[in-house]
Design an enzyme around this catalytic site. Structure first.
Site, PDB file in Angstrom:
ATOM      1  N   ARG A 185       0.821  -1.216   0.000  1.00  0.00           N
ATOM      2  CA  ARG A 185       0.000   0.000   0.000  1.00  0.00           C
ATOM      3  C   ARG A 185       0.859   1.274   0.000  1.00  0.00           C
ATOM      4  O   ARG A 185       0.593   2.170  -0.798  1.00  0.00           O
ATOM      5  CB  ARG A 185      -0.983  -0.030   1.181  1.00  0.00           C
ATOM      6  CG  ARG A 185      -2.138  -1.017   0.958  1.00  0.00           C
ATOM      7  CD  ARG A 185      -2.998  -1.134   2.189  1.00  0.00           C
ATOM      8  NE  ARG A 185      -2.187  -1.453   3.358  1.00  0.00           N
ATOM      9  CZ  ARG A 185      -2.504  -1.150   4.596  1.00  0.00           C
ATOM     10  NH1 ARG A 185      -3.610  -0.494   4.853  1.00  0.00           N
ATOM     11  NH2 ARG A 185      -1.718  -1.502   5.580  1.00  0.00           N
ATOM     12  N   ASN A 214      -6.299  -2.758   2.202  1.00  0.00           N
ATOM     13  CA  ASN A 214      -6.291  -4.219   2.278  1.00  0.00           C
ATOM     14  C   ASN A 214      -7.731  -4.671   2.307  1.00  0.00           C
ATOM     15  O   ASN A 214      -8.550  -4.107   3.028  1.00  0.00           O
ATOM     16  CB  ASN A 214      -5.609  -4.691   3.569  1.00  0.00           C
ATOM     17  CG  ASN A 214      -4.109  -4.558   3.495  1.00  0.00           C
ATOM     18  OD1 ASN A 214      -3.534  -4.482   2.421  1.00  0.00           O
ATOM     19  ND2 ASN A 214      -3.470  -4.524   4.662  1.00  0.00           N
TER      20      ASN A 214
END
Ligand SMILES: [Zn+2]
Ligand SMILES: [Zn+2]
Length: 796
Positions: free
Chosen positions: A30, A48
């Site tokens: 990320r 996520n």
């Protein structure tokens, strides 16, 4: 946030929702997406989602493509994209790019695919910080970041969040929290992060006194002084001693009840290996990989080898893979022997209380801390053959990474495989992926069996795994098989056992990406033993296989397993059985009575033993190549009477052969028989004994045996290819523990390729019995997908 004119008109932007699956969590995915998206001034968010990463992004179409291209060519280390699903997105983009909190996967009915990632060796940036005296993590033994550090070994539940790990007991200090919250920081959302202020505390126990300061200095001094020190490693406790101290190594051997079995060494950097072993660029890459396995390397001299790996040509080296190991090795400045802390027939220790209790009386000091290990993982072992890494022991750094299944397995039902008896392991399979556990051990002792049961519970729970199908080895007496049968009868789940050598072969097919409905190929499966459908012990098999079925086309000539189980421990028994099968005792005595081994054998109760073999009393028939290696090793008087560890004879025989470049090759005949073609060894034994009489070098004899076996495999394959109408694609799969022999594997691949065959072999799934569970799962899933009855209707 600057918002250029080109992007201000939202109608000019294309919106896309991108789902990435694979190893995408706990690897800094990320933050790297965030960095790239902000660099390109894109809008949207990343989160996520279940085990996946979900990106919502708005950008002019060409920039969107540029974004994906750049992302895929600059993936964070340790990550792997198995799948990228893209969908058009409606709605309005936010004003900037954000990292969102984790969200559950929308369709929660789906079986959870494992997104748990393996532990990773400390990265270069963290190592650099470790030795910067002005850094706040200077000499901090628990330093890690988004791209390195413990993962599975400290995880208590899915998913990868600090609250699910044993770092939960260490609330972040304000400095660490700041880093944790900053998207551009290396420790942004690094769930295992810590510093000296907020992290775990290291201690050193000497004679029941716990020291909290100078821990590294005290422990290192003890190792330098020749003492044995236990270290709480990332996945289990380890025992360390100086690699140049013979007395310490001898004591360690006694303590572990390990007379001959090789130890592995740890050094700080590859250059520290230079005095002791050779390594190629590919080997260095494997040593330095995030998994940081033990890598078998060719030794330069016998300096260390004679004590650390007696009779072998290879030494196992690994690099320091945690801050703690770096700190210790920096003081010691030389290799240390490092081995899992266990005694014979016990699993390695990893729980603190138990470890302190057991180790206190066993070693001179214990380095330990208060960050609990939640999953035991010992060090993985690998070797390179033809520049391909081959895992011999799959554990830290590899477990529990999921293995993507080949085309055709998309709809497979959740399947739990119970593995075999030796080097047992478990495998979960669902949703196009298989997750293979670490090898657990041989299920010979109550302690190992108890450990197996615990692993079974933990591994399934961790993966939220609810199986619909169960599978195990066909051997009904394996502890693993009885556990499978128990669960099946308790739950009513279907249990479908798989034949041992079919499981080996299927593991090789699946690892190599063979599609579910591919044509059958020849599998050469050589190992120590496994039950065959005819009730004899198999282990030298030529099988025509696909995922659902197999047919035995050939095997090595059967011989008696003299004394049953004890044959596997006493190589002379296999030698006598091989000679008895190939030549008669009286002709042996006539021709070869001068040979030392004939004299040694003659001292055994020959008549009784011959009677046993002829009447098959406590001498079941086998076709085990493992025992054949034992026989040849015994002929060269390598551990003639008794093996001190499993595989000793074969490993020492390989080591001898590696010292010779002899091109000679013993003749091994391919003969036809009623139950398929056979490799017959009488001509080989005649030639081998003649060489012994002539006083040929044992290195050359060992080499001629390896050359001969490799040639015989390819000759058999060529003949079977001619004869077998169902075998149309010239592909051969090699599996079974015997193919851990790097020399044999290399020679066999060469010989088969010279005849035009394509060869499939193992890399990330071990060729030995710890890969069986994967094969069992694949066979069972394949049968259920193709509605095959599972009967081996083709098999002999
Ligand atoms: Zn790092
Ligand atoms: Zn802190």
């Amino acid at each position: 946030m600057n918002s250029p004119a080109a992007l201000s008109k939202t109608q000019a932007l294309a919106g896309e929702c991108i789902r990435l699956s694979g190893l995408v969590q706990g690897v800094g995915m990320r933050p790297s997406i965030y960095r790239l998206a902000t660099e390109l001034q894109l809008r949207g968010d990343v989160a996520n989602c279940g085990a996946d990463v979900l990106i919502q992004i708005w950008a002019p179409a060409p920039v969107l493509e540029l974004f994906l291209e750049t992302l895929f060519s600059h993936l964070p280390p340790g990550s792997r994209i198995d799948q990228c699903e893209r969908q058009a997105l409606v709605g309005h983009p936010p004003n900037k790019f954000l990292i969102q909190d984790s969200r559950p996967r929308s369709n929660s009915g789906e079986v959870h695919r494992s997104g748990i990632i393996p532990d990773r060796a400390i990265c270069e940036q963290c190592i650099a910080e470790l030795f910067q005296s002005d850094n706040r993590r200077y000499h901090h033994p628990f330093s890690n970041c988004t791209s390195c550090g413990p993962r599975f070994s400290i995880l208590k539940a899915q998913t990868w969040e600090r609250s699910n790990t044993s770092m939960q007991s260490f609330p972040l200090c304000s400095d660490c929290q700041l880093e944790f919250n900053s998207p551009l920081d290396r420790r942004f959302q690094a769930h295992a992060t810590a510093c000296p202020k907020c992290g775990p505390t290291l201690r050193y126990r000497q004679n029941t006194v716990d020291h909290q300061s100078d821990v590294i200095a005290l422990a290192a001094a003890d190792i330098l002084a020749g003492k044995i020190v236990a270290i709480q490693g990332q996945g289990c406790f380890q025992l360390a001693c100086h690699a140049r101290n013979e007395a310490a190594i001898a004591r360690l051997r006694k303590l572990k009840q390990r007379a001959q079995k090789p130890f592995a060494l740890m050094v700080e950097s590859p250059t520290d290996i230079d005095p002791y072993a050779y390594y190629s660029a590919a080997e260095q890459q494997l040593l330095e990989s995030p998994a940081a396995p033990i890598v078998l390397l060719k030794t330069k001299m016998d300096l260390l080898a004679s004590e650390i790996a007696p009779g072998l040509q290879d030494l196992g080296f690994m690099l320091a893979n945690t801050a703690l190991h770096h700190l210790i090795l920096t003081v010691i400045k030389g290799p240390i022997v490092l081995t899992s802390a266990n005694t014979s027939a016990q699993p390695p220790l990893y729980k603190l209380d138990q470890a302190l209790q057991v180790l206190d009386s066993l070693c001179d000091g214990i380095v330990f801390h208060d960050r609990a290990i939640t999953h035991r993982l010992d060090d993985s072992v690998a070797q390179l053959v033809n520049d391909v890494p081959r895992l011999l022991r799959r554990a830290r750094g590899y477990v529990p990474a999921a293995t993507a299944l080949p085309p055709g397995f998309e709809q497979c039902p959740p399947t739990l495989a119970f593995g075999g008896h030796y080097k047992s392991s478990l495998c979960l399979l669902s949703d196009r992926h298989a997750v293979l556990s670490a090898w657990i051990g041989d299920l010979n002792s109550p302690a190992q069996c108890e450990d197996y049961q615990q692993q079974l519970i933990d591994f399934s729970a961790m993966n939220h795994f609810k199986p619909e199908l169960l599978t195990c080895d066909q051997h009904p007496d394996y502890f693993s098989s009885t556990q499978a049968a128990e669960l099946a009868s308790e739950t009513g789940m279907k249990l479908e056992p798989v034949w041992h050598h079919h499981a080996h072969a299927a593991a090789c097919l699946a690892e190599n990406g063979r599609a579910l409905q591919s044509q059958p190929v020849l599998a050469v499966v050589f190992d120590g033993n496994g039950l065959g459908p005819d009730g004899t012990i198999w282990g030298g098999e030529f099988l025509l296989v696909d995922y659902q079925r197999f047919q035995r086309l050939g095997h090595i000539t059967q011989f008696p397993l003299l004394g049953g189980e004890s044959a596997a421990q006493q190589p002379w028994r296999s030698l006598l059985a091989q000679l008895h099968t190939s030549l008669s005792w009286s002709s042996l005595v006539d021709e070869f009575s001068d040979l030392a081994i004939i004299k040694l054998l003659a001292a055994k109760p020959i008549r009784t033993l011959e009677g046993m073999m002829t009447s098959h009393t406590n001498s079941p028939l086998c076709s085990s190549v493992g025992r054949l290696f034992d026989a040849v090793a015994a002929a060269l008087e390598i551990c003639f009477e008794k093996l001190s560890y499993e595989g000793e004879a074969a490993m020492k025989l390989q080591a001898l052969a590696q010292q010779s470049i002899d091109q000679g090759s013993y003749p091994i005949a391919v003969v036809d028989s009623i139950d398929g073609s056979q490799l017959a060894f009488s001509t080989m034994w005649q030639a081998l004994l003649n060489d012994l009489l002539k006083g040929a070098a044992h290195t050359d004899i060992a080499r001629r045996f390896h050359n001969g076996l490799a040639n015989a495999i390819s000759a058999m394959a060529a003949q079977l290819f001619q004869q077998t109408t169902d075998w149309q694609e010239p592909t051969v799969a090699l599996s079974g523990g015997v193919f851990q022999n790097a020399l044999l594997l290399k020679l066999t691949i060469k010989s088969l390729e010279a005849r035009g065959f394509t060869v499939l072999s193992h890399s990330l799934i071990p060729a030995n019995d710890s890969g069986l569970a994967f094969g069992q799962a694949v066979v069972t899933a394949a049968r259920s997908l193709t509605a095959n009855t599972g009967m081996n209707d083709l098999c002999a």
